[in-house]
Design an enzyme around this catalytic site. Structure first.
Site, PDB file in Angstrom:
ATOM      1  N   CYS A 196      -5.739   1.714   6.062  1.00 41.44           N
ATOM      2  CA  CYS A 196      -6.525   0.517   6.383  1.00 41.44           C
ATOM      3  C   CYS A 196      -6.116  -0.010   7.757  1.00 41.44           C
ATOM      4  CB  CYS A 196      -6.321  -0.553   5.311  1.00 41.44           C
ATOM      5  SG  CYS A 196      -4.658  -1.205   5.252  1.00 41.44           S
ATOM      6  N   HIS A 215       0.850  -1.184   0.000  1.00 37.93           N
ATOM      7  CA  HIS A 215       0.000   0.000   0.000  1.00 37.93           C
ATOM      8  C   HIS A 215       0.891   1.240   0.000  1.00 37.93           C
ATOM      9  CE1 HIS A 215      -3.937  -1.966   1.664  1.00 37.93           C
ATOM     10  NE2 HIS A 215      -3.488  -2.548   0.570  1.00 37.93           N
ATOM     11  N   CYS A 273      -2.085  -0.779   7.360  1.00 35.35           N
ATOM     12  CA  CYS A 273      -1.227   0.402   7.271  1.00 35.35           C
ATOM     13  C   CYS A 273      -1.250   1.206   8.557  1.00 35.35           C
ATOM     14  CB  CYS A 273      -1.656   1.274   6.103  1.00 35.35           C
ATOM     15  SG  CYS A 273      -1.259   0.499   4.556  1.00 35.35           S
ATOM     16  N   GLU A 278       1.158   3.778   2.018  1.00 36.00           N
ATOM     17  CA  GLU A 278       1.816   4.092   3.296  1.00 36.00           C
ATOM     18  C   GLU A 278       3.016   3.178   3.494  1.00 36.00           C
ATOM     19  OE1 GLU A 278      -1.297   3.394   2.746  1.00 36.00           O
ATOM     20  OE2 GLU A 278      -2.699   4.312   4.153  1.00 36.00           O
TER      21      GLU A 278
END
Ligand code: NDP
Ligand code: AOF
Length: 348
Positions: A86, A58, A95, A60
């Protein structure tokens, strides 16, 4: 740091995160594109990253890894994310936990995650651990370009929401109209708009999961519908789908179409098209078809946004965007963003 400079830095970092996420629009299905910027206590950007494709890190996690590799993790003070982090384990770890493993104090969020598995949970998790969560939506007037940035953060996920919540593909219609109000190009040509408009058309093709045309255009133009004119197309090849009615004969250019790997969607009912496209894995489809299909889509409100490029008698062009929802991924395109933000409440 004074509040004014906090807003200035947040605005700058949101621009960077949106720009990075935009590069991967069209590559992340069935995930939404997301961008993240990490800042130090002075507001300097330490890392900017995006989610590249489903199953990959992701945004992040990508930005955190970039900081870790350069020994900068301890300097992270602020995180800017276009979408709420998330807090569930999917194809990748949560994340929110990744951020909590750093000294980050403040997390700015562009918009909430519509995924029911996340929906507010990521922000709540961060707040429970004593981190400050700031929503762009609530501080629009303080962050420079706040309205534009919010429109862009929402635009990044608009097709994803339509797909995951309504199980329908987001349909952007692109319609070029000549000075007579007609769509047909001069004999021997397939287009009549300027280089600037064609460049935009090809950037749209790059960003969408599929270009959708119809039998009439295939018979008249044998269109390529591929991505050209862009240096940084990152190998993107949107799928090419042709809508045909079952009752009519298969377009006569079928063989050439098959060689070019067109896919045909036979549809008894035009109403099914957005659903059929969603089933075919298309989050965002760009419709480049003639007046027959466009008329059908409009009569039945089957479109989500509608880009009209009208050639004026002086040769210049007017770009206009009609939309049926507040958010539109067209906000990600510089030449359209101003009109969209100006007409923010101007949708049906
Ligand atoms: N200016 C612009 O932006 C563009 C212009 N054009 C121009 O448009 C012209 C072609 O337009 P046109 O002839 O109207 O053709 P279209 O591209 O609108 O295609 C019409 C076809 O769509 C299919 N279709 C229509 N309604 C339905 C339905 N309800 N369900 C399922 N399928 C349906 C049918 O395919 P079938 O008959 O195979 O069943 C029909 O023949 C060309 O001159 C082309 O250059 C094309 C694209 C963009
Ligand atoms: N006429 C027209 C468009 N028409 C669309 O572009 C197709 C041709 O693209 P390609 O096959 O990739 O060269 C054509 O068949 C139709 O779908 N697009 C535009 O941006 N401007 C135009 O004036």
């Amino acid at each position: 740091m004074a509040d004014g400079s906090v807003y200035l830095q947040a605005g700058k970092a949101f621009h960077a995160a949106v720009a990075e996420a935009s590069r991967f629009v069209g590559a992340t299905a069935p995930n939404p594109p997301v961008g993240c910027a990490l800042l130090d206590a002075e507001g300097a950007i330490l890392a900017v990253a995006a989610h590249h494709r489903a199953g990959a890190l992701h945004a992040e996690a990508n930005a955190l890894r970039s900081c870790a590799e350069r020994g900068l993790t301890d300097r992270i003070a602020t995180a800017i994310v276009t979408l709420e982090p998330c807090n569930h384990t999917g194809r990748t770890p949560p994340c929110a936990e990744g951020l909590l493993a750093t000294p980050v104090k403040t997390i700015w969020i562009g918009c909430a995650d519509p995924n029911p598995k996340v929906a507010g949970g990521g922000a709540a998790r961060l707040e429970r651990e004593g981190r400050e969560v700031r929503w762009l939506e609530r501080e629009l007037h303080s962050v420079p370009d706040g309205r534009l940035l919010l429109a862009q953060c929402r635009g990044l996920i608009a097709p994803f929401i339509r797909w995951s919540v309504d199980q329908r593909a987001w349909l952007t219609v692109k319609q070029a109209v000549n000075t007579d109000g007609l769509m047909a190009p001069p004999t021997g040509r397939t287009t009549f708009t300027s280089n600037a408009a064609l460049n935009l058309a090809h950037r749209l093709r790059r960003a969408t999961d599929a270009v959708v045309t119809a039998g009439g255009t295939v018979r008249a133009d044998l269109p390529g519908l591929d991505v050209r004119r862009i240096d940084d197309h990152m190998g993107r090849k949107p799928r090419m789908l042709v809508v045909c009615s079952r009752t009519r004969e298969v377009p006569q250019n079928w063989l050439t179409m098959a060689e070019r790997r067109f896919e045909v969607i036979f549809s008894d009912s035009i109403e099914e098209v957005p659903k059929r496209l969603a089933e075919a894995g298309v989050l965002w489809g760009l419709v480049e078809a003639g007046p027959t299909l466009l008329g059908e889509l409009r009569a039945r409100s089957l479109w989500d946004d509608w880009l009209r490029i009208a050639v004026r008698p002086d040769g210049n062009e007017d770009f206009s965007v009609e939309r049926r929802h507040e958010a539109t991924p067209l906000a990600l395109f510089d030449e359209l963003a101003g009109t969209i933000v100006a007409g923010q409440n101007d949708f049906t």
